[in-house]
Design an enzyme around this catalytic site. Structure first.
Site, PDB file in Angstrom:
ATOM      1  CG  HIS A  18      -0.396  -0.106   2.501  1.00  0.00           C
ATOM      2  ND1 HIS A  18       0.461   0.725   3.034  1.00  0.00           N
ATOM      3  CD2 HIS A  18      -0.478  -1.102   3.566  1.00  0.00           C
ATOM      4  CE1 HIS A  18       0.901   0.578   4.197  1.00  0.00           C
ATOM      5  NE2 HIS A  18       0.427  -0.707   4.513  1.00  0.00           N
ATOM      6  CB  CYS A 126       0.828  -7.129  18.568  1.00  0.00           C
ATOM      7  SG  CYS A 126       0.167  -6.907  16.968  1.00  0.00           S
ATOM      8  CB  CYS A 129       3.800  -5.656  16.163  1.00  0.00           C
ATOM      9  SG  CYS A 129       2.852  -4.123  16.177  1.00  0.00           S
ATOM     10  CB  CYS A 143      -1.210  -4.055  19.181  1.00  0.00           C
ATOM     11  SG  CYS A 143      -0.381  -3.086  18.027  1.00  0.00           S
ATOM     12  CG  HIS A 146      -1.248  -3.713  14.035  1.00  0.00           C
ATOM     13  ND1 HIS A 146      -0.019  -3.947  14.492  1.00  0.00           N
ATOM     14  CD2 HIS A 146      -1.217  -3.729  12.517  1.00  0.00           C
ATOM     15  CE1 HIS A 146       0.826  -3.938  13.361  1.00  0.00           C
ATOM     16  NE2 HIS A 146       0.286  -3.848  12.200  1.00  0.00           N
ATOM     17  CE  LYS A 296      -4.324   1.047  12.558  1.00  0.00           C
ATOM     18  NZ  LYS A 296      -2.903   1.120  12.278  1.00  0.00           N
TER      19      LYS A 296
HETATM   20  O1  ME8 Z   1       7.396  -3.691  10.116  1.00  0.00           O
HETATM   21  N1  ME8 Z   1       2.911   5.938   6.949  1.00  0.00           N
HETATM   22  O2  ME8 Z   1       7.002  -4.459   7.909  1.00  0.00           O
HETATM   23  P1  ME8 Z   1       5.536  -3.846   7.522  1.00  0.00           P
HETATM   24  C1  ME8 Z   1       3.970   5.845   6.967  1.00  0.00           C
HETATM   25  N2  ME8 Z   1       8.661  -6.459   8.248  1.00  0.00           N
HETATM   26  N3  ME8 Z   1       4.739   4.782   6.726  1.00  0.00           N
HETATM   27  C2  ME8 Z   1       4.270   3.692   6.633  1.00  0.00           C
HETATM   28  C3  ME8 Z   1       2.879   3.552   6.923  1.00  0.00           C
HETATM   29  C4  ME8 Z   1       2.308   4.726   7.031  1.00  0.00           C
HETATM   30  N4  ME8 Z   1       0.945   4.873   7.303  1.00  0.00           N
HETATM   31  N5  ME8 Z   1       2.533   2.178   6.787  1.00  0.00           N
HETATM   32  C5  ME8 Z   1       3.664   1.419   6.493  1.00  0.00           C
HETATM   33  C6  ME8 Z   1       7.483  -4.446   9.082  1.00  0.00           C
HETATM   34  N6  ME8 Z   1       4.578   2.357   6.549  1.00  0.00           N
HETATM   35  C7  ME8 Z   1       8.928  -5.251   9.135  1.00  0.00           C
HETATM   36  C8  ME8 Z   1       9.960  -4.629   8.960  1.00  0.00           C
HETATM   37  S1  ME8 Z   1      12.871  -4.387   8.649  1.00  0.00           S
HETATM   38  C9  ME8 Z   1      13.979  -5.243   9.104  1.00  0.00           C
HETATM   39  C10 ME8 Z   1      11.196  -5.261   8.972  1.00  0.00           C
HETATM   40  C11 ME8 Z   1       5.960   1.720   5.882  1.00  0.00           C
HETATM   41  O3  ME8 Z   1       5.343  -4.246   6.402  1.00  0.00           O
HETATM   42  C12 ME8 Z   1       7.013   2.385   6.964  1.00  0.00           C
HETATM   43  O4  ME8 Z   1       8.273   2.266   6.462  1.00  0.00           O
HETATM   44  O5  ME8 Z   1       4.770  -3.539   8.617  1.00  0.00           O
HETATM   45  C13 ME8 Z   1       6.911   1.220   8.124  1.00  0.00           C
HETATM   46  O6  ME8 Z   1       7.949   1.414   9.016  1.00  0.00           O
HETATM   47  C14 ME8 Z   1       6.990  -0.097   7.351  1.00  0.00           C
HETATM   48  O7  ME8 Z   1       5.964   0.286   6.402  1.00  0.00           O
HETATM   49  C15 ME8 Z   1       6.276  -1.237   8.120  1.00  0.00           C
HETATM   50  O8  ME8 Z   1       6.097  -2.228   7.097  1.00  0.00           O
END
Ligand code: ME8
Length: 507
Positions: A18, A126, A129, A143, A146, A296
């Protein structure tokens, strides 16, 4: 000139990408493109996080083998990034054999460090997370990210002595002279992280009794905790096995992410590296979290925006530009499609797009399509030239500071100044009264387009090429920005595009 190793988080493959994922990835891409232009040896890494309880459950719920599921979604991420012109040098998947081998090698080293012990973990977890929460971190028992209830886990796991590293981490963050120094940014996040470390670090469990993951080399009944597995991508991707390759890029120059996962990157990851005698990354930057039209973004609310939705509406380049210009990087904000559309029409269609088209049209109409020879400087010429120089400098300073809206504002400022220049000099009158002056004015307009064509490159790579082509030159990124945008390099007498299409058709 140096090296620049930049990373995005590797995203969970529980669902297709997304615009939250796109936001970080585009920001990283802009920086990667900018650093390549500076002449740095860039390695830009992104990828997918494919193990863990959550992915396993999502695949099972769909009645699909997890392997097929992750293949399918990882392909969607790759497709989305290709569509958005993301110029990553490598795409890592945590199910890659090379990554898994690197994880096993690292875990053996970690075990040998003596910082691993066996214990029992009980707590609230969670699944989305993929982490435990303490009672005081939960909001109304849910959480905080989420807004879902955590589940109770009780397992015999292996633990990492994170608690032992508090003092070393604080010194590494605070003291620029510390051999393991790293920056945590922006300042609000740094203070938060330091405060939490000072409040005390608990050891963390680094294994799980689930089948979907990398088996622990010292106890194959357990798999590596998905976050440890995921963080290791930053070193397995650059050849953890091969010291020559590894030293070329490690330590990472910038780990980019949103604030939701700063703790893993600014505390757990550096501690794991210190435990095996590796340097922490140089800089960890957490940007803000955004809502969509004030809410959100969530599947339940049905308001998830996919990158492709924006691309179909605005085109690729404008999507990249608009996403990064909505609110200052590092702060929380809101993405509103209505505001994006307004900005598209005002900034891109009217201001930039119109400047390009009217300039090329005037050269076609008044000078038979050939850029004229400039005459002596007069009137507002000096100011226009100064504005171009300043825009180039402000643009560079802003990108070095990860201030994307600042870089965009620098470009917009030059566009506005040039549109004003056209009103002040009124080439349509000069075409009848003063051909020599007309030549200078049109040359200056076209020269600004050359400068702008180059400056927009990191944000809008296709538009950059088109602007340059319209004024009869080629985009040239072989010299660093400061040299390229120096005033007066547009060769006169080149032919402009005979029938330029509008760069950004109004919507
Ligand atoms: O956390 N606003 O993956 P993830 C800004 N797999 N950035 C956003 C966002 C929002 N509303 N939603 C998502 C993970 N992001 C782990 C990471 S790294 C070794 C492992 C972006 O798929 C932002 O970069 O939940 C956030 O930190 C990331 O997507 C979380 O992606």
């Amino acid at each position: 000139m140096g090296k620049f190793f930049i990373t995005t988080p590797i995203y969970y493959v529980n669902d297709v990408p997304h615009i939250g994922h796109a936001y970080t990835t585009i920001a990283a891409d802009v920086l990667a493109r900018f650093h390549r232009w500076l002449g740095d040896d860039v390695f830009f890494l992104t990828g997918t996080d494919e193990h863990g309880v959550n992915i396993y459950q999502v695949a099972s719920a769909q009645g699909v083998d997890p392997r097929d599921w992750v293949d399918r979604i990882a392909a969607e991420f790759k497709r989305a990034w290709a569509e958005l012109l993301i110029s990553n040098d490598y795409f890592i998947r945590t199910t890659d054999a090379r990554h898994e081998a690197g994880v096993r090698a690292f875990m053996e080293r970690l075990y040998a460090s003596g910082d691993i012990y066996k214990g029992r973990y009980e707590g609230k977890y969670c699944v989305n997370c993929e982490r435990f929460y303490s009672e005081d971190e939960l909001v109304d028992g849910l959480c905080p990210i989420h807004l879902r209830p955590p589940v109770w886990y009780a397992e015999d796991n292996y633990f990492f002595r994170l608690s032992k590293y508090a003092d070393r981490l604080i010194a590494a963050i605070e003291d620029p002279e510390d051999p393991n120094h790293y920056e945590v940014e922006p300042p609000a996040r740094r203070n938060e992280v330091l405060g939490k470390i000072r409040a005390g670090l608990l050891d963390i469990s680094i294994s799980r009794a689930i089948p979907w993951g990398v088996p622990l080399p010292f106890d194959p009944d357990q798999t590596v905790y998905v976050w440890v597995d995921a963080l290791l991508n930053y070193i397995t991707a650059i050849g953890f096995h091969d010291p020559a390759a590894f030293d070329r890029y490690w330590p990472a120059d910038l780990h980019l992410m949103a604030k939701d996962i700063i703790w893993f990157h600014a505390v757990i990851w550096p501690a794991l590296l210190l435990a095996v005698g590796l340097r922490p990354p140089r800089r960890v930057f957490a940007h803000g979290f955004f809502t969509v039209n004030g809410q959100k973004m969530s599947k339940t609310l049905g308001n998830v925006i996919r990158p492709g939705d924006l691309v179909r509406r605005f085109g690729v380049d404008a999507t990249r530009w608009l996403l990064l210009s909505q609110f200052p990087f590092g702060q929380d904000g809101d993405i509103s499609e209505g505001l994006m559309a307004q900005r598209y029409n005002a900034e891109l269609a009217n201001d930039l797009g119109n400047l390009v088209n009217r300039t090329v049209a005037m050269v076609n109409r008044y000078c038979e399509g050939v850029i004229p020879e400039p005459g002596p400087e007069e009137g507002p010429d000096g100011e226009l030239k100064a504005a171009a120089v300043e825009a180039g400098q402000a643009f560079q300073a802003a990108l070095a500071a990860l201030d994307f809206s600042g870089a965009i504002a620098a470009i917009n400022g030059l566009v506005a100044r040039t549109n004003r220049y056209i009103e002040e000099t009124a080439p349509w009158n000069l075409s009848r009264t003063d051909r020599r002056r007309l030549g200078t004015v049109l040359y200056n307009q076209a020269e600004v387009l050359r400068v702008l064509g180059h400056l927009v490159t990191p944000f809008m790579p296709e538009t950059a090429r088109t602007i340059c082509r319209y004024i009869g030159v080629e985009l040239d990124l072989s010299r660093p920005p400061a040299e390229t945008v120096r005033w007066g390099q547009l060769p006169p007498r080149v032919r402009v595009e005979a029938a330029p299409k509008p760069l950004f058709p109004r919507i």
